[in-house]
Write a protein that holds these residues in place. Structure first.
Motif, short mmCIF file in Angstrom:
data_model
loop_
_atom_site.label_atom_id
_atom_site.label_comp_id
_atom_site.label_asym_id
_atom_site.label_seq_id
_atom_site.Cartn_x
_atom_site.Cartn_y
_atom_site.Cartn_z
N GLU A 157 0.80 -1.22 0.00
CA GLU A 157 0.00 0.00 0.00
C GLU A 157 0.84 1.28 0.00
N SER A 170 -1.01 2.29 -5.81
CA SER A 170 -2.39 2.73 -5.64
C SER A 170 -3.35 1.53 -5.62
N ASP A 171 -4.57 1.80 -5.21
CA ASP A 171 -5.61 0.77 -5.26
C ASP A 171 -5.81 0.28 -6.69
#
Length: 99
Positions: free
Chosen positions: A78, A82-83
């Motif tokens: 994380e 990024s997501d």
């Protein structure tokens, strides 16, 4: 080595909301491969081939990538991605394709 790959990944220009699929493929096969085996068949970390990950959905696997696995060598990514990048990697591992 991880820092060099991450530096390359994040220094490659992309537009907001997009991911650099070439850089992420390299990350998977080189950096993830350093623990999971260069062919992703397992090593220090488990096998990452599609058939062994079939019990995951995309979001669940992205969560493992982002948060790591406590008590194992799998670190949380994380702070470094990024997501959207984690979701892209999860999709790539689950299907062999990107969206």
């Amino acid at each position: 080595m991880r820092s060099l790959l991450v530096l390359f990944l994040f220094c490659t220009p992309v537009r907001a909301g997009e991911v650099n699929s070439d850089a992420l493929k390299r990350l998977v096969h080189q950096d993830c491969g350093s623990c999971h085996g260069l062919t992703l068949k397992g090593g220090l970390g488990p096998d990452l081939r599609m058939e062994t990950l079939a019990h995951y959905d995309r979001e669940g696997l992205a969560s493992v990538i982002l948060n790591g696995v406590p008590g194992t060598p799998m670190p949380p990514w994380e702070p470094l991605m990024s997501d959207d990048e984690a979701l892209w990697i999860a999709q790539y591992l689950l299907t062999g394709e990107s969206e």
